[in-house]
Scaffold this active site. Structure first.
Site, mmCIF file in Angstrom:
data_model
loop_
_atom_site.group_PDB
_atom_site.id
_atom_site.type_symbol
_atom_site.label_atom_id
_atom_site.label_comp_id
_atom_site.label_asym_id
_atom_site.label_seq_id
_atom_site.Cartn_x
_atom_site.Cartn_y
_atom_site.Cartn_z
ATOM 1 N N GLU A 71 0.822 -1.220 0.000
ATOM 2 C CA GLU A 71 0.000 0.000 0.000
ATOM 3 C C GLU A 71 0.855 1.270 0.000
ATOM 4 O O GLU A 71 1.221 1.782 1.056
ATOM 5 C CB GLU A 71 -0.931 0.001 1.227
ATOM 6 C CG GLU A 71 -1.859 1.218 1.272
ATOM 7 C CD GLU A 71 -2.773 1.251 2.498
ATOM 8 O OE1 GLU A 71 -2.615 0.414 3.403
ATOM 9 O OE2 GLU A 71 -3.653 2.127 2.531
ATOM 10 N N LYS A 89 -2.425 -1.898 -3.203
ATOM 11 C CA LYS A 89 -3.482 -1.044 -2.629
ATOM 12 C C LYS A 89 -3.065 0.422 -2.799
ATOM 13 O O LYS A 89 -2.427 1.001 -1.925
ATOM 14 C CB LYS A 89 -3.685 -1.402 -1.150
ATOM 15 C CG LYS A 89 -4.722 -0.515 -0.452
ATOM 16 C CD LYS A 89 -5.156 -1.072 0.886
ATOM 17 C CE LYS A 89 -6.016 -0.073 1.647
ATOM 18 N NZ LYS A 89 -6.673 -0.615 2.819
HETATM 19 C C1 5MM Z 1 -5.218 4.691 4.038
HETATM 20 O O1 5MM Z 1 -5.728 3.931 5.065
HETATM 21 C C2 5MM Z 1 -6.153 2.612 4.728
HETATM 22 C C3 5MM Z 1 -7.436 2.622 3.991
HETATM 23 O O2 5MM Z 1 -8.347 3.383 4.740
HETATM 24 P P1 5MM Z 1 -9.238 4.460 3.996
HETATM 25 O O3 5MM Z 1 -10.070 3.700 3.014
HETATM 26 O O4 5MM Z 1 -10.034 5.059 5.125
HETATM 27 O O5 5MM Z 1 -8.298 5.432 3.362
HETATM 28 C C4 5MM Z 1 -6.344 1.820 6.020
HETATM 29 O O6 5MM Z 1 -6.222 0.453 5.830
HETATM 30 C C5 5MM Z 1 -5.329 2.322 6.958
HETATM 31 O O7 5MM Z 1 -4.081 1.784 6.605
HETATM 32 C C6 5MM Z 1 -5.660 2.013 8.365
HETATM 33 O O8 5MM Z 1 -6.916 2.509 8.712
HETATM 34 C C7 5MM Z 1 -4.513 2.712 9.055
HETATM 35 O O9 5MM Z 1 -4.732 2.970 10.314
HETATM 36 P P2 5MM Z 1 -3.503 3.644 11.094
HETATM 37 O O10 5MM Z 1 -4.048 3.798 12.431
HETATM 38 O O11 5MM Z 1 -2.349 2.720 11.010
HETATM 39 O O12 5MM Z 1 -3.245 4.968 10.383
#
Ligand code: 5MM
Length: 348
Positions: A177, A219
């Site tokens: 990601e 991702k």
């Molecule tokens: C970018 O964040 C990821 C996808 O979430 P969105 O669809 O809300 O953008 C998500 O998997 C993210 O990596 C986690 O929520 C990260 O949480 P932390 O707490 O590690 O920032």
């Protein structure tokens, strides 16, 4: 775990009509979201919220895999059934976020480097024993005055590739990601350039580190104008730019691309994914789906507000967003589908 098993898992993660549910917010992020919604920031509240999510009836029809956080993969339903078992019984593959977050990068003001490499092989083995079959590592790239720098892009790409190689060695499919953030005034064209450079660098590193592209999921962010850019392109323009960028930079051997939502309004996240699948389905070598957190969970969280009496309505809201995004994965989402949400909101 054989390479074929990894490839099969990767394919199942992007199966037709399905996408990933990112319920991997770390405790600080989850607590921040709870605070905004007036929910107590306790382990019990986080457990109840995650129980609400994993027990949502019918979720497995739209969701192939759920990304968990270290606290969550160890938690259970109130009756003692581990969440991992609840997910597997619902036909959802459990996965785990393994990075330790993006921290300030030395000598690179305004930029971040993701940490978490220490002890990774042992942690992978532990998570595999707990039932995880894929993992996730997120790198964060900001756009601003003079950034991103090559140093930041290269360091993050290298970390992503090292993580991915270790992940496959431990029998888990890596979700890679690299997130180019939406914050800023920059135009869509700038996001395109940065995203292309980041993806090219990431795939170079994945090649150098001998990661099997057939057994991973990318991702990325969509190609979008900055949040405060005065010109906000229409759905079709975003879809065109995003797919054009991905076609330039992502090898055809990758089985699937699952977007993060990045703070987009949830209806836009569905509409943009849908437009890509409608217009380009026959031209894309990879499956294109979702791996959303906020754009799939936020409405449910806002309805739930930590109240037991709101659980069913919150689950309906989650089911609704999962259904919309599943339709978008197939290119069958319509704005009219959002009417069903209005009735959920009226009932609550
Ligand atoms: C970018 O964040 C990821 C996808 O979430 P969105 O669809 O809300 O953008 C998500 O998997 C993210 O990596 C986690 O929520 C990260 O949480 P932390 O707490 O590690 O920032």
């Amino acid at each position: 775990m054989s390479m074929q098993a990894l490839i099969d898992t990767a394919k199942a993660m992007v199966a037709d009509g399905k996408g990933l549910l990112a319920m991997d917010e770390s405790n600080p992020t989850c607590n921040k979201r709870f605070e905004k919604a007036g929910i107590p920031q306790t382990e019990d509240a986080r457990r109840s919220y995650r129980e609400l999510i994993v027990t949502t009836p019918g979720l497995g029809e739209f969701v192939s895999g759920a990304i968990l956080y270290d606290e969550t993969i160890r938690q259970s339903r109130k009756d003692g059934t581990p969440f991992v078992k609840v997910l597997i019984d619902a036909g959802i593959i459990p996965g785990i976020k393994v990075d330790a977050g993006a921290k300030d990068m030395a000598a690179h003001p305004g930029e971040k480097i993701t940490e978490g490499m220490d002890g990774l092989p042992d942690r992978f083995n532990g998570y595999f024993q707990m039932g995880a079959r894929f993992a996730k590592w997120r790198a964060v790239i900001a756009i601003g005055n003079g950034i991103p720098s090559r140093g930041c892009i290269e360091a993050n790409a290298h970390a992503l590739a090292r993580y991915a190689a270790l992940c496959q060695e431990a029998g888990l499919v890596p979700i890679v990601e690299p997130e180019v953030l939406m914050d800023g005034e920059h135009p869509l064209k700038r996001c395109f350039e940065v995203t292309e450079e980041v993806l090219r660098t990431v795939f170079n590193q994945l090649y150098t580190q001998r990661v099997a592209l057939e057994a991973m999921i990318l991702k990325p962010n969509m190609v979008l104008p900055g949040l405060t850019c005065p010109k906000q392109e229409a759905v079709e323009e975003v879809a065109d730019a995003t797919v054009r960028c991905l076609l330039r930079a992502v090898p055809a051997a990758v089985p699937g691309i699952a977007f993060l939502s990045g703070g987009q309004p949830y209806e836009s996240a569905s509409a943009r994914l849908n437009a890509m699948n409608v217009k380009f389905k026959t031209r894309m070598p990879w499956a294109l789906t979702f791996s959303y957190s906020r754009a799939i969970l936020q409405p449910a969280l806002e309805i739930w507000k930590g109240k037991k009496t709101q659980t069913e309505a919150a689950q309906q809201a989650l089911h609704h967003r999962a259904r919309c995004n599943s339709a978008a994965r197939r290119g069958r989402y319509t704005a009219g589908m959002e009417k069903d949400m209005e009735s959920i909101i009226t009932k609550k």
